[in-house]
Design a protein around this motif. Structure first.
Motif: not given
Length: 128
Positions: A20-23, A26-32
């Motif tokens: 996964p790739e997260y921002d 930010r928490r609860e953000t969308l993931a790629k």
């Protein structure tokens, strides 16, 4: 969903790498979720820059993921309307495959298996 996809592909004899790739801000953000699939061992690590297939579970995500729009096939949760996809993404050269998950959500149905099956069917059509 990505875990189920990866497990099914491994059972079918493919080599698979997923991460996964997260921002980080930010928490609860969308993931790629990047998934590499091959019939040969995979030695490349890092993001998938030119995907064969891109999957969007929300049509609004198209406008923030221009690099994935170069995919040969784009699976998107949207009514079967290329115009709607064009509204959010502009012109798309690849084949657009629409799946309407909203009806399944309203009915309380787990749609994960259906999406995984669609991805695998689309992937196998790419390998044949």
């Amino acid at each position: 969903m990505a875990d189920q996809l990866v497990q099914r592909l491994i059972r079918q004899g493919f080599y698979v790498i997923s991460y996964p790739e997260y921002d980080p801000e930010r928490r609860e953000t969308l993931a790629k979720i990047h998934v590499r699939v091959s019939k040969e061992p995979i030695h490349v690590r890092g993001p998938v820059m030119n995907p064969e297939i891109a999957v969007f579970l929300d049509v609004r995500l198209l406008r923030d993921n221009q690099e994935a729009l170069s995919a040969r096939k784009i699976i998107v949760n949207a009514p079967p309307s290329r115009e709607l996809v064009t509204k959010y993404a502009g012109n798309v050269n690849g084949e657009v495959i629409s799946i309407n998950l909203n009806e399944l959500r309203r009915a309380g149905t787990d749609y994960t298996a259906q999406v995984v099956n669609l991805i695998i069917d689309t992937l196998f059509n790419s390998y044949t």
